[in-house]
Design a protein around this motif. Structure first.
Motif, PDB file in Angstrom:
ATOM      1  N   ALA A 185       0.918  -0.888  -0.092  1.00  0.00           N
ATOM      2  CA  ALA A 185      -0.207   0.283   0.004  1.00  0.00           C
ATOM      3  C   ALA A 185       0.914   1.146  -0.333  1.00  0.00           C
ATOM      4  O   ALA A 185       0.614   2.111  -0.511  1.00  0.00           O
ATOM      5  N   ARG A 186       1.889   1.317   0.911  1.00  0.00           N
ATOM      6  CA  ARG A 186       2.608   2.545   0.742  1.00  0.00           C
ATOM      7  C   ARG A 186       3.213   2.672  -0.789  1.00  0.00           C
ATOM      8  O   ARG A 186       3.937   4.002  -0.653  1.00  0.00           O
ATOM      9  N   GLU A 187       3.534   1.134  -0.742  1.00  0.00           N
ATOM     10  CA  GLU A 187       4.242   2.189  -2.399  1.00  0.00           C
ATOM     11  C   GLU A 187       3.986   2.003  -3.099  1.00  0.00           C
ATOM     12  O   GLU A 187       3.927   2.895  -4.331  1.00  0.00           O
ATOM     13  N   LEU A 188       2.948   1.811  -3.313  1.00  0.00           N
ATOM     14  CA  LEU A 188       1.627   1.796  -4.018  1.00  0.00           C
ATOM     15  C   LEU A 188       1.385   3.643  -4.291  1.00  0.00           C
ATOM     16  O   LEU A 188       1.309   4.865  -5.370  1.00  0.00           O
ATOM     17  N   ALA A 189       1.256   3.918  -3.023  1.00  0.00           N
ATOM     18  CA  ALA A 189       0.944   5.381  -2.802  1.00  0.00           C
ATOM     19  C   ALA A 189       2.255   5.888  -3.112  1.00  0.00           C
ATOM     20  O   ALA A 189       2.155   7.536  -3.835  1.00  0.00           O
ATOM     21  N   ARG A 190       3.568   5.849  -3.073  1.00  0.00           N
ATOM     22  CA  ARG A 190       4.410   6.537  -3.228  1.00  0.00           C
ATOM     23  C   ARG A 190       4.805   6.941  -4.902  1.00  0.00           C
ATOM     24  O   ARG A 190       5.167   7.993  -5.522  1.00  0.00           O
ATOM     25  N   VAL A 191       4.423   5.475  -5.090  1.00  0.00           N
ATOM     26  CA  VAL A 191       4.404   5.439  -7.144  1.00  0.00           C
ATOM     27  C   VAL A 191       3.536   6.917  -7.454  1.00  0.00           C
ATOM     28  O   VAL A 191       3.493   7.527  -8.542  1.00  0.00           O
ATOM     29  N   ALA A 192       2.152   6.590  -7.297  1.00  0.00           N
ATOM     30  CA  ALA A 192       1.400   7.006  -6.894  1.00  0.00           C
ATOM     31  C   ALA A 192       1.108   8.953  -7.164  1.00  0.00           C
ATOM     32  O   ALA A 192       1.173   9.514  -8.336  1.00  0.00           O
ATOM     33  N   ALA A 193       2.755   9.194  -6.310  1.00  0.00           N
ATOM     34  CA  ALA A 193       2.474  10.693  -5.995  1.00  0.00           C
ATOM     35  C   ALA A 193       3.660  11.002  -6.796  1.00  0.00           C
ATOM     36  O   ALA A 193       4.007  11.946  -7.298  1.00  0.00           O
ATOM     37  N   GLU A 194       4.320  10.325  -6.989  1.00  0.00           N
ATOM     38  CA  GLU A 194       5.474  10.191  -7.693  1.00  0.00           C
ATOM     39  C   GLU A 194       5.054  10.535  -9.616  1.00  0.00           C
ATOM     40  O   GLU A 194       5.719  10.991 -10.394  1.00  0.00           O
ATOM     41  N   LEU A 195       4.259   9.767  -9.564  1.00  0.00           N
ATOM     42  CA  LEU A 195       3.256  10.194 -10.708  1.00  0.00           C
ATOM     43  C   LEU A 195       2.402  11.660 -11.230  1.00  0.00           C
ATOM     44  O   LEU A 195       1.985  11.714 -12.334  1.00  0.00           O
ATOM     45  N   GLY A 196       2.637  12.034  -9.533  1.00  0.00           N
ATOM     46  CA  GLY A 196       1.789  13.554  -9.990  1.00  0.00           C
ATOM     47  C   GLY A 196       0.010  13.197  -9.473  1.00  0.00           C
ATOM     48  O   GLY A 196      -0.365  14.694  -9.836  1.00  0.00           O
ATOM     49  N   VAL A 197      -0.150  12.522  -8.697  1.00  0.00           N
ATOM     50  CA  VAL A 197      -1.532  12.195  -8.307  1.00  0.00           C
ATOM     51  C   VAL A 197      -1.014  12.826  -6.661  1.00  0.00           C
ATOM     52  O   VAL A 197      -0.767  13.011  -6.102  1.00  0.00           O
ATOM     53  N   GLU A 198      -2.735  14.107  -6.805  1.00  0.00           N
ATOM     54  CA  GLU A 198      -2.556  13.987  -5.143  1.00  0.00           C
ATOM     55  C   GLU A 198      -3.354  13.990  -3.918  1.00  0.00           C
ATOM     56  O   GLU A 198      -3.940  13.589  -4.122  1.00  0.00           O
TER      57      GLU A 198
END
Length: 455
Positions: A185-198
């Motif tokens: 879960a934390r890694e998916l959040a990291r990737v999402a944020a790096e892709l520009g998800v707020e």
């Protein structure tokens, strides 16, 4: 033995503790606009956000989480990532016989793609493609495994994992991976944020409605509003924001124990060199696995529903269930009589009457939702996120044309009928487990109505 083993076990989720401190994301404090708003920061919401940005890097995506990323089921499950999208072969063949082969193939492809994402995105989630071992623990279960592609007789299953209760087994070497739930879960959040998800935590959504003047779907929290072109609802076990879905699922609590790390001598006494996920064949089944540091996670059997479809922290501490689990653990592994448990916890599973996710669109095709994963959501949520994005596209795709996607299951009845029905079902399943698997008239009636149930 049970009292001694549980004496030092603390109430807490091993996965969340082992993962350590996590990045925090700000609370939504000011109204904003988005092209896609995702409600829910568990696997489904995170996969939806990641998939959306990979499909269209310029898309503005906002994700709203009521608590913190991965704090609920996504951070506290057993860490089994199974290929099945249908909660097993029998459930899939019974409900969707004409398209089961397609669903089975899609499930295999999804698990392979998941593994590729782990590599491509650098998801540090302790991924192990170990497969699973299903074992018969009663004589009447032995014939159920005969004819399986990788069937194991008593000697063969004992060579895999040593337990006096294991009479035979069947190995699925590729259809499941093990992983660390909270880290995923934390890694998916990291990737999402790096892709520009707020990403916004502590931003519980209280309402969703169409604003005809602005032609948007407004997603409201207690302090701000996101005016959205499209919305994905990924709240799963929690009370649906859509009135039409409030009878579609019930929260069923599952309980888990984790041991201290096994010594090399203790591990050798068990075997388990293949590190497969482990499950038995009872209606009220157990599941078990090794962690990276060789603890044994042991859960299942009790599936507890509390009247009123409520989700409460108080339901997570149930001493009688933890004592029952511990006694079953020592029956399976008597050679580990000196082992202590370090953690105990529970979590709520979003169960629906077809035991696998259902899908839908509301608000004139601008809000997509999925729920009802019934405990096999680790892999299926990745697939479901793609389904929801396809539905929102408005164009038919091979996924949106699936009968499993187009049809809604039966809802659960209102209270007190649901509580009575679940209690009767658990009683009948327990009797079946202790009467050579014989399903009484009540269970056969549920089966015929498509409402069969196991733990």
């Amino acid at each position: 033995m049970v009292e001694r083993a549980l004496g030092a076990a603390r109430s807490g989720v091993y996965w969340l503790e082992e993962a350590g401190a996590q990045p925090r994301y700000p609370t939504l404090s000011a109204s904003t606009k988005s092209e896609l708003t995702v409600v829910g920061g568990g696997y489904l919401g995170l996969w939806a956000a990641v998939h959306a940005k990979r499909r269209d890097p310029g898309l503005r995506v906002v994700l709203l989480e009521a608590e913190t990323v991965g704090w609920a089921a996504s951070g506290r499950n057993g860490g089994f990532c199974e290929a099945s999208l249908t909660h097993g072969r029998e459930n899939g063949q019974t409900r969707w016989p004409d398209e089961y082969d397609t669903l089975h193939k899609l499930g295999d492809q999804n698990l392979d793609a998941f593994e590729q994402d782990v590599s491509d995105l650098g998801l540090g989630c302790h991924w192990e493609r170990t497969g699973t071992l299903a074992v018969a623990v009663e004589e009447h279960q032995v014939p159920w495994l005969q004819g399986a592609e990788h069937a194991l007789d008593r000697d063969a299953v004992q060579s895999e994992i040593h337990s006096p209760l294991f009479l035979s087994g069947a190995l699925d070497p590729t259809g499941c991976a093990l992983l660390h739930p909270a880290r995923l879960a934390r890694e998916l959040a990291r990737v999402a944020a790096e892709l520009g998800v707020e990403i916004h935590e502590h931003s519980a959504v209280v309402d969703i409605r169409t604003d005809k003047a602005s032609n948007t779907v407004d997603v409201r929290t207690g302090s701000a509003t996101v005016s959205s072109d499209k919305v994905i609802l990924a709240t799963n076990v929690f009370r649906s924001l859509l009135r039409r879905n409030r009878l579609m699922t019930v929260p069923v609590y599952d309980y888990v124990l984790v041991t201290e790390p096994l010594t090399q001598e203790q591990l050798a006494s068990v075997g388990w060199s293949g590190r497969q996920g482990l499950t038995d064949l009872a209606n009220q089944f157990h599941y078990s696995r090794l962690t990276r540091d060789n603890r044994i996670l042991y859960g299942g059997y009790d599936a507890v529903y509390h009247p009123g479809r409520k989700v409460k922290d108080a339901y997570e501490d149930r001493p009688e269930t933890f004592e029952r689990l511990a006694s079953h653990f020592f029956a399976v592994f008597p050679q580990l009589e000196d082992v202590r448990f370090s953690h105990r916890w529970a979590g709520a599973i979003d169960t629906c009457t077809q035991f696998t996710a259902f899908y839908g669109l509301t608000h004139r095709g601008r809000v997509a939702h999925a729920a009802g994963f019934t405990g096999l959501g680790v892999g299926a949520t990745r697939f479901a996120a793609n389904v929801l994005l396809d539905l929102l596209s408005g164009e038919p795709t091979p996924l949106t044309e699936l009968k499993m996607v187009r049809e809604r299951p039966l809802p659960f009845p209102p209270e007190p009928i649901t509580s009575i029905g679940i209690s009767l079902t658990r009683w009948a399943l327990d009797r079946a487990d202790h009467r050579q698997g014989h399903r009484n008239l009540f269970l056969r009636t549920l089966d015929a109505a498509g409402l069969g149930f196991d733990s």
